[in-house]
Write an enzyme that holds these catalytic residues in place. Structure first.
Site, PDB file in Angstrom:
ATOM      1  N   GLN A  97       0.190  -3.173   8.421  1.00 32.93           N
ATOM      2  CA  GLN A  97      -0.192  -1.806   8.648  1.00 32.93           C
ATOM      3  C   GLN A  97       0.093  -0.860   7.481  1.00 32.93           C
ATOM      4  OE1 GLN A  97      -0.371  -0.786  13.096  1.00 32.93           O
ATOM      5  NE2 GLN A  97       1.563  -2.080  12.828  1.00 32.93           N
ATOM      6  N   HIS A 115      -4.557  -1.478   6.574  1.00 31.93           N
ATOM      7  CA  HIS A 115      -4.779   0.132   6.401  1.00 31.93           C
ATOM      8  C   HIS A 115      -4.941   0.753   4.953  1.00 31.93           C
ATOM      9  CE1 HIS A 115      -3.271   0.597  10.995  1.00 31.93           C
ATOM     10  NE2 HIS A 115      -4.323  -0.085  10.888  1.00 31.93           N
ATOM     11  N   GLY A 182       8.496  -4.450  13.440  1.00 35.05           N
ATOM     12  CA  GLY A 182       8.643  -2.996  13.001  1.00 35.05           C
ATOM     13  C   GLY A 182       7.587  -2.206  13.256  1.00 35.05           C
ATOM     14  N   ALA A 224      15.684  -4.487  11.047  1.00 36.01           N
ATOM     15  CA  ALA A 224      15.028  -5.393  10.272  1.00 36.01           C
ATOM     16  C   ALA A 224      15.463  -6.365   9.389  1.00 36.01           C
ATOM     17  CB  ALA A 224      13.291  -4.967   9.855  1.00 36.01           C
TER      18      ALA A 224
END
Ligand code: BV8
Length: 233
Positions: A97, A115, A182, A224
């Site tokens: 994204q 996106h 995330g 992460a």
């Protein structure tokens, strides 16, 4: 994670780039804190005030040229997993994204930037895109239409259809493992991918700083750069 899985689909959100220094959207002092979504991430907002929207994206595009901005251990671990899985005859699809270029720079290959991308600009009428690394302003018009159109960021705004959704759903149909990394799981249609993957029999895993409330078979929580390399090792 020994490669018991053959078709892995990973969805990433802003959290995977946070430790590289890129702001997320909804965390403290996130991108949306300083702007109303309607003003900077909708076609109507661009219509109303293109200069403001250009300013919002110019700042984020310029950040990508900062030599301090590097892919982090989580980005690199995903690129390494893809190589390992392909060598073992499996399939790997990374759906992001994010609109930064850190997955590309980390070496990920089968990447769907659903996106859009900060370093790409778009003619709204012809839908032609071109690579672009500098500031964009209302002076930049396309050369493919008559009359020329205001060039815009190649970003999927709210109310617009994300890129390559067919490819996303095709990968989700075949997945035996789906990992969400995330992402707060607030934005559709990406937020529905977990359910789609689960509905097709995939094992679903969340890797995040904290539980997001989404329903996964398993979750591992922490930064992460720690949980992603540990999980994919
Ligand atoms: C569409 C580009 C029609 C802009 C973005 C109800 C149901 C279904 C849909 C809707 C609905 N109501 C409204 C909609 C439509 C809307 C939507 O979902 N709205 C939401 C607000 C409800 N969706 C759309 O408009 C989409 N288009 O629906 O079109 C359609 C669809 C399909 C088929 C035909 C027609 C378009 C949405 C795209 C919008 N554009 N980005 C830009 O980037 O400037 S979305 C924007 O938010 C970002 O791109 C990002 O992808 C997205 C989600 O944010 P996250 O990535 O998750 O980031 P966030 O900050 O939220 O969370 C960060 C996470 O990381 C947190 O969980 C945090 O804990 C974690 N984290 C932080 N640090 C770390 C960490 N994790 C690990 N380590 C760390 N260090």
């Amino acid at each position: 994670m020994s490669l018991i899985y053959r078709n892995i689909v990973v969805l990433t959100g802003a959290g995977i780039s946070a430790e590289s220094g890129i702001s997320t959207f909804r965390d403290q002092n996130g991108l949306w804190e300083n702007h109303r979504i309607e003003d900077v991430a909708t076609p109507e907002g661009f219509q109303r005030n293109p200069a403001l929207v250009h300013q919002f994206y110019n700042l984020r595009r310029a950040q990508l040229k900062d030599p301090k901005l590097q892919p982090n251990a989580a980005h690199l671990a995903l690129a390494e997993l893809e190589t390992r899985l392909l060598k073992a005859g499996g399939h790997f699809t990374l759906i992001t994204q994010n609109v930064d270029n850190l997955h590309q720079r980390a070496g990920s290959r089968n990447l769907i930037s659903m996106h859009g991308q900060l370093q790409s600009i778009l003619c709204p009428r012809s839908r032609k895109t071109r690579h672009w690394e500098n500031d964009l302003s209302v002076e930049h018009l396309c050369d493919c239409c008559d009359p020329p159109q205001l060039l815009r960021p190649d970003i999927v705004w709210f109310g617009e259809v994300p890129y390559r959704l067919d490819d996303c759903y095709q990968a989700l149909t075949e997945a035996d493992l789906f990992i969400a990394i995330g992402t707060s799981g607030q934005v559709y249609p990406a937020a529905g991918f977990t359910r789609t993957a689960a509905g097709n029999g995939a094992h679903t895993v969340e890797l995040n700083l904290e539980q997001t409330g989404g329903s996964f078979d398993a979750g591992y929580y922490g930064p992460a750069t720690q949980v992603v390399p540990a999980f994919v090792a």
